[in-house]
Design an enzyme around this catalytic site. Structure first.
Site, PDB file in Angstrom:
ATOM      1  N   PRO A 266       0.893  -1.228   0.067  1.00  0.00           N
ATOM      2  CG  PRO A 266       0.188  -0.802   2.071  1.00  0.00           C
ATOM      3  CD  PRO A 266       0.886  -1.733   1.365  1.00  0.00           C
ATOM      4  CG  LEU A 267       4.517   1.097   1.914  1.00  0.00           C
ATOM      5  CD1 LEU A 267       6.093   1.019   2.092  1.00  0.00           C
ATOM      6  CD2 LEU A 267       3.763   1.497   2.989  1.00  0.00           C
ATOM      7  CB  CYS A 268       2.640   6.675  -2.042  1.00  0.00           C
ATOM      8  SG  CYS A 268       0.889   6.806  -1.390  1.00  0.00           S
ATOM      9  CB  THR A 269       7.992   4.007  -2.777  1.00  0.00           C
ATOM     10  OG1 THR A 269       8.961   3.448  -3.434  1.00  0.00           O
ATOM     11  CG2 THR A 269       7.459   3.360  -1.589  1.00  0.00           C
TER      12      THR A 269
ATOM     13  CG  LEU B   8       3.806   5.720   3.550  1.00  0.00           C
ATOM     14  CD1 LEU B   8       5.122   5.367   2.991  1.00  0.00           C
ATOM     15  CD2 LEU B   8       2.640   5.295   2.713  1.00  0.00           C
TER      16      LEU B   8
END
Ligand SMILES: *Cc1c(COP(=O)(O)O)cnc(C)c1O
Length: 410
Positions: free
Chosen positions: A359-362, A400
């Site tokens: 779910p991380l934005c990377t 996060l």
């Protein structure tokens, strides 16, 4: 029972009705029992069997230590402690876990560059062996020992003049923050004598994650030669010779499990000479991932299945923040997929190529890159094998601000 180790994680974790069994229980039920995803699960049975495998193959004179940094979960440490001959720690936190297992202090050693005065003082008070990493650390230990009125048990961690070849992580040879350069050790040994430290022996660790028996044998032979040479300058008989470990586990396609037999044969051939020259030495292997890595899985749940320009993404509630190593960002040079399956439909009815992401934005948050998996949907459980070592405790859990994964020992 001279059986080689199985090649696939699915030989360790059985399958029933196309669902993985964890501790003998179908994964779906097991997850319900844990109560939330993601989680790590470690099987006691597999850890015990691995230690038994070592005992079966290695000469009985070899001591086996567990390096807690591979997995410091207290319940797991408590399971391993009575099965091994000692524990190796690398921080005050790990020292507390080690002492809580009831392991006698004389069977605990502490290695690591940059030990604080608080860590050294606690080690002295506990009576464990401190593997000294520098001359400066030796002087600080002597100073603290004088204040406490104790005679500390110390060993010298040596930075050898060689390294374990084709190792996953190079930790010796050349200039290194770990240990004292071999050529400086004789002067240090003379100083140990004047400081009245209780000299135990040497710690010579030359590398990690190696699957090639010949490379490990070569490093062990060079370690023995170096130890015997240094022993001539020792103030008292060498009682401890920690020869490191470096035993690897197969993570990636094409990796074969380490063959213990040639290593065991070579140790059996070399020990008599060692025992003649340093008869009091306990020859010790310190192993981390080899004992626990294959006994653990990481489980997360699919939140969303989405298709982007023809490519299937399974988006889960777990990822890099829980399992940095599986994402490929814990020391790997080229990213490769850990063994991953859809745990509640191993074969499934249809297969597809999909990427498992977190779910991380990377874009680094990747658990499987274009792997063949059973076709899966939201609610299905993704399993990452080979996750018993350098998993949760080696991950940036705060990144996060998602919830941290549970850990269970079964
Ligand atoms: C990390 C470490 C180990 C354990 O390494 P594994 O690859 O997990 O077996 C053993 N000894 C020392 C000194 C270490 O730093």
């Amino acid at each position: 029972m001279n059986t080689p180790l199985p090649h696939s994680p699915l030989d360790y974790f059985p399958i029933k009705n196309d669902c993985l069994l964890v501790g003998g229980v179908p994964l779906t039920e097991f997850a319900a029992r844990v109560g939330s995803t993601p989680f790590y699960a470690y099987e006691r049975r597999l850890i015990s069997e691995r230690i038994q495998h070592l005992r079966t193959h290695l000469p009985s004179e070899i001591y086996i230590h567990y390096a807690l940094k591979a997995n410091p979960m207290p319940a797991l440490a408590g399971h391993i402690a009575p099965l091994v001959d000692g524990l190796d720690v690398a921080s005050l936190g790990e020292l507390r876990v080690a002492l809580d297992t009831g392991t006698p202090p004389e069977s605990i050693s502490f290695a690591g560059p940059g030990k604080s005065d608080a860590e050294l003082a606690a080690s002295l008070a506990a009576g464990i062996t401190i593997n000294m990493e520098s001359e400066g650390e030796m002087e600080r230990i002597a100073h603290l020992a004088e204040k406490q009125g104790r005679r500390p048990r110390v060993a010298v961690r040596v930075n050898p003049n060689f390294e374990l070849k084709t190792s996953g992580m190079k930790m010796a040879g050349g200039p290194k923050p770990f240990g004292v350069d071999a050529e400086r050790v004789p002067a240090m040994l003379a100083r140990i004598n004047t400081l009245d430290l209780d000299f135990q022996g040497f710690h010579i660790f030359s590398g990690s994650q190696n699957l090639r028996a010949e490379a490990i044998i070569e490093a062990q032979e060079r370690t023995f030669t170096l130890a015997l040479e240094l022993a001539r300058s020792a103030p008292t008989p060498v009682r401890l010779l920690n020869i490191g470990g470096g035993f690897g586990i197969p993570y990636f396609p094409g990796n074969k499990p380490l063959d213990l037999r040639p290593i065991a044969d070579n140790l059996a051939a070399s020990l008599p000479k060692l025992q003649r020259q340093i008869p009091e030495a306990e020859v010790t292997l310190e192993l981390g991932r080899y004992l626990v890595g294959e006994a653990g899985i990481y489980v997360c749940e699919i939140i969303d299945r989405k298709i982007s320009r023809g490519h299937v993404f399974l988006i889960t509630n777990g990822g890099l923040h829980h399992h940095l190593a599986a994402s490929g960002n814990f020391g790997q040079v080229i990213r490769k997929n850990y063994p991953v399956v859809v745990g509640n439909r191993i074969q499934g009815s249809t297969r597809e190529i999909a990427s498992v992401v977190g779910p991380l934005c990377t874009p680094l948050d990747l658990l499987a890159d274009r792997m063949e998996l059973a076709q899966a949907e939201a609610g299905d459980l993704i399993v990452v094998f080979q996750s018993g070592a350098y998993g949760r405790s080696a991950s940036p859990l705060g990144f996060l601000s998602h919830p941290v994964p549970a850990e269970v020992l079964v």
